[in-house]
Design an enzyme around this catalytic site. Structure first.
Site, mmCIF file in Angstrom:
data_model
loop_
_atom_site.group_PDB
_atom_site.id
_atom_site.type_symbol
_atom_site.label_atom_id
_atom_site.label_comp_id
_atom_site.label_asym_id
_atom_site.label_seq_id
_atom_site.Cartn_x
_atom_site.Cartn_y
_atom_site.Cartn_z
ATOM 1 N N SER A 1 0.832 -1.205 0.000
ATOM 2 C CA SER A 1 0.000 0.000 0.000
ATOM 3 C C SER A 1 0.867 1.255 0.000
ATOM 4 C CB SER A 1 -0.899 0.010 1.238
ATOM 5 O OG SER A 1 -1.526 1.254 1.415
ATOM 6 N N TYR B 1 -2.425 -0.162 10.064
ATOM 7 C CA TYR B 1 -2.599 -0.740 8.726
ATOM 8 C C TYR B 1 -1.319 -0.610 7.922
ATOM 9 C CZ TYR B 1 -3.979 -1.087 3.836
ATOM 10 O OH TYR B 1 -4.041 -1.422 2.502
#
Length: 331
Positions: free
Chosen positions: A127, A152
């Site tokens: 990501s 995350y």
């Protein structure tokens, strides 16, 4: 070839599985169909691809070590495209253990399955969040990413480190893809395109964080899929990768549109597609968020002769058209 695609009921995984099926490959699609967002959307995505005779769906949780090991041993996948994860920056602040179970334990079961079953190439989703507090723009895969600002992001950086270790120790070819704000038809309802469109349609105010002083490198789903399909055919090995001599079968690439867009411009695109103005509620910056994302995609383009290029207005118009059809809104 025979593929495992995890997150097959998710946004990106569903489109990747569809593309592989159309190309004639055998695809096992895995998903646990959790309720982080409406499972009906996930089921509707599966209906898009269930008609392919070369597609099989398996409902299974990544953290289920025994059954994941059994699946790998029985199916003998040639390649794995791992797109399942617990997603969302803000939710990781509220429910951190969901990220440990899915993104850390779950990724370990994928790595172990690949290691013990002679998988030829593991491609996995990282990501743009890994860049965290980095200030240098555009974000490059050569940059140090040691300062994540959400759990995350930390789990995604951990995935890259875990993959590096398996590439180094077990000679497993791995490629990580740092996705930049993916959007398009069938997109996630927790992301800005869906949230803003839904709010405008229903005459609700939209929360515009950091008073609109945000930029995102919005990347259309078709470009993401094209990148994933091309990169999984480029298997890193000792012959074609001289960058990291310690683990020459390990690679990381950015996949982004390489054109950051102001949040206000993004909202204007949605307003134009809907022919309706938004009621904006300006808010301060949220914990775990970043002001700007901007992908350096030179390495990706060099590797696969492709980089994302879809214009935002086109992509948003396609998303809005899907939203209207899916929700049967008379707008």
């Amino acid at each position: 070839m025979k593929y495992l695609v995890t997150g097959a009921a998710g946004f990106i995984g569903n489109f990747v599985a569809e593309r592989l099926c159309k190309e004639g490959h055998e695809v096992i699609g895995l998903d646990n169909l959790n309720d982080y967002y409406d499972p009906n959307l996930k089921l509707a995505r599966l209906k898009r691809i269930e008609h392919f005779e070369n597609f099989t769906f398996v409902k299974l949780d990544l953290a289920d070590r025994e059954n994941m090991a059994k699946l790998f041993a029985e199916e003998k996948f040639e390649r794995v495209i791992h797109l399942a994860a617990q997603v969302g920056v803000r939710y990781s602040i509220e429910n951190p253990m969901a990220y440990i179970d899915s993104n850390i334990v779950g990724f370990a079961t994928i790595l172990e399955g690949c290691r013990h079953n002679n998988v030829k190439h593991l491609v996995y989703a990282s990501s743009s969040s890994v860049y965290g507090a980095n200030k240098k723009i555009p974000f490059s895969t050569d940059d140090v990413v040691d300062h994540p600002v959400s759990l995350y992001a930390a789990t995604k950086k951990s995935n890259e480190l875990m993959a590096h270790t398996y590439s180094h120790l077990y000679d497993l070819p791995t490629t990580g893809l740092r996705f930049f704000t993916v959007y398009g038809p069938w997109g996630r309802p927790d992301m800005a395109p869906f949230l803003f469109t839904d709010a405008i349609v229903n005459d609700h105010p939209i929360n515009v964080f950091n008073n609109g002083k945000m930029q995102r490198d919005f990347t259309y789903i078709d470009d993401i899929v094209e990148g994933v399909i091309r990169i999984q055919n480029i298997i890193p090995n000792k012959e074609n990768n001289k960058v990291d001599e310690g683990s020459s079968n390990y690679k990381i690439y950015n996949i982004g549109n390489n054109q950051p867009v102001e949040l206000e411009t993004f909202i204007n695109c949605i307003e134009n597609a809907l022919n309706k103005k938004a009621n904006k509620n300006y808010m301060p910056m949220q914990d775990g968020d970043v002001v700007r994302t901007f992908a350096d995609v030179d390495a990706l383009e060099k590797a696969i002769n492709f980089k994302p290029k879809t214009e935002l207005q086109y992509g948003i118009s396609e998303f809005v058209a899907w939203y209207k059809a899916y929700n049967k809104e008379a707008i």
